[in-house]
Design an enzyme around this catalytic site. Sequence first.
Site, mmCIF file in Angstrom:
data_model
loop_
_atom_site.group_PDB
_atom_site.id
_atom_site.type_symbol
_atom_site.label_atom_id
_atom_site.label_comp_id
_atom_site.label_asym_id
_atom_site.label_seq_id
_atom_site.Cartn_x
_atom_site.Cartn_y
_atom_site.Cartn_z
ATOM 1 N N PHE A 132 -2.851 18.928 31.823
ATOM 2 C CA PHE A 132 -1.818 19.381 32.402
ATOM 3 C C PHE A 132 -1.393 18.331 33.372
ATOM 4 O O PHE A 132 -1.590 18.141 34.424
ATOM 5 C CB PHE A 132 -2.132 20.756 33.108
ATOM 6 C CG PHE A 132 -0.448 21.355 33.714
ATOM 7 C CD1 PHE A 132 0.157 22.124 32.824
ATOM 8 C CD2 PHE A 132 -0.153 21.249 34.782
ATOM 9 C CE1 PHE A 132 1.572 22.450 33.067
ATOM 10 C CE2 PHE A 132 1.222 21.498 35.278
ATOM 11 C CZ PHE A 132 1.962 22.266 34.437
ATOM 12 N N ASP A 135 -4.080 10.748 37.038
ATOM 13 C CA ASP A 135 -3.272 11.771 37.560
ATOM 14 C C ASP A 135 -4.126 12.533 38.688
ATOM 15 O O ASP A 135 -4.912 13.501 38.445
ATOM 16 C CB ASP A 135 -2.890 12.808 36.490
ATOM 17 C CG ASP A 135 -1.898 14.009 37.020
ATOM 18 O OD1 ASP A 135 -1.589 14.135 38.212
ATOM 19 O OD2 ASP A 135 -1.362 14.653 36.241
ATOM 20 N N LYS A 173 2.415 16.777 45.000
ATOM 21 C CA LYS A 173 1.847 17.998 45.639
ATOM 22 C C LYS A 173 1.528 17.912 47.112
ATOM 23 O O LYS A 173 2.595 17.835 48.051
ATOM 24 C CB LYS A 173 0.835 18.863 44.977
ATOM 25 C CG LYS A 173 1.023 19.406 43.748
ATOM 26 C CD LYS A 173 0.274 20.335 43.119
ATOM 27 C CE LYS A 173 0.381 20.423 41.495
ATOM 28 N NZ LYS A 173 1.775 21.310 41.662
#
Length: 403
Positions: free
Chosen positions: A144, A229, A258
Site C-alpha cells: 500500500f 516507503d 504522516k
Amino acid sequence: MTAAETTRAFIASADAHSAHNYHPLPVVVATADGAWMTDVEGRRFLDLLAGYSALNFGHGNRRLIEAARAQLERVTLTSRAFHHDRFAAFCAQLAELCGMELVLPMNTGAEAVETAVKTARKWGYRVKGVPDGRARIVVAGDNFHGRTTTIVSFSTDAGARADFGPYTPGFDIVPYGDLPALRAAVTQDTVAVLLEPIQGEAGVVVPPPGYLRGVRELTRERNVLFVADEIQSGLGRTGRTFACEHEGVVPDMYVLGKALGGGVVPVSAVVSGREVLGVFRPGEHGSTFGGNPLACAVALEVIAMLRSGEYQRRAAELGDHLHRELGVLRDEGRLTAVRGRGLWAGVDIAPAYGTGREVSERLMDRGVLVKDTHGATIRLAPPLVIGKDDLDWGLAQLRGVLG
C-alpha cells in the site's frame, strides 16, 4: 436532539454530502488531547490508531501547536516561486536525520511516492543509462503506497484497482519477503525496488529476518535504487527512527510523510543522495504547497523531537509490553496471529469472536478506537505518548470484547 441523535445527524449529513470512499466507525470526534479523543456526545475514547501513524506525537502536542501558531503569525505560504526563511533549515535537518544529502518536499504520502517513482525513472535514464521509455520498478504484492492512478496500477488489492484502468505500465510485482523472486525480477531495465519495510495496510506484516539486508545487497549489486516507503513505519513508530534500522540497512531513498507533519499539517518528502535527487532541473517537478513555511515550521519541531530519542525509546519499551500482552491473547486462542514491531501491531481475530469490523465496533462501545483491515485483522498504532496505564486499559477492553 439527544446526544445519540446528534451523532446520527452528523453522520447522515456526511453521507448525504460526501463521496462514500471510506467506511468510518460511527463516532463523530469533536476534540482530542494526547491519546484521547472526545466525541460530540461527550464520550471519551482511547485512540489506538493515531491517524495511521500521522499522530505519533499525540493529539494537540503543545510543542507542535506552538510551532504552528508562531508560524501562522508570520507567513504560511510563498509557493516555491520564492525562498522563505524556514525552508533551508527544514531540508538540512531532515537530510541529516536521514543520513542523506537532499530533500524534495511534498504534502501527502501519495505525492511523495509519485515523486519517488519519477525520481527513480529519471535517475535510471540519466545516470544508469536505461533506454528511454523502458524503466521498470519492482514492487511487492499486498503493498500500500497510496491511491493515485499510477500507484493503484501496481497494487494487488482488487478494491483499490477496480474500475480505475487503464493502468500505468512499468512495474513488476513479486511476493513480499521473497528474495529469490525479487532477484529473478530485476533486469537491466530495473531502476528501483520500492518496498515498505513493514507493510501497514496489509496488516502490519514484518518481512523475514534478513530480507531487507538481502534487498540492500541485491540492489547495490545490480545498480538499482532501494526505495524505502517509511510513511507509516518511520519517524519512531517501530522503536527506531526508521524501520530499516532494525536490520542495519540504509536505503538509497526514504519516502516520508504522516508523522512528519505531526498530525497538524500534511508534510511529506523524498530524501536521498545528491546523485539521485540531483537529476531534477527547474520546472520538472514541484508542488505549490510542498515545503511551505507552515509545514517546515511544524516538521522542524518533529525533527527536533526525534533527535532526542525519547519517542523511539518509548515506542520500543511500550512496544515490547504491547506485543507480550497480545501474545498472551494469541496463546489463549483469542487471536490467531500477532505481527508488528514497536508500538505497531496487526492482530488477526479468531473467527469465533467475530470479524475485524465487529470487534472494532465493540471496542468503540467500550471507549477504544481501532480500525479493521482485510476482514479478520485490526491494527493497533497508539500515539507514542500514550501512558502505560492507558495502554493496559485499552488492552483490557480488547480482552473484554474477545470473551
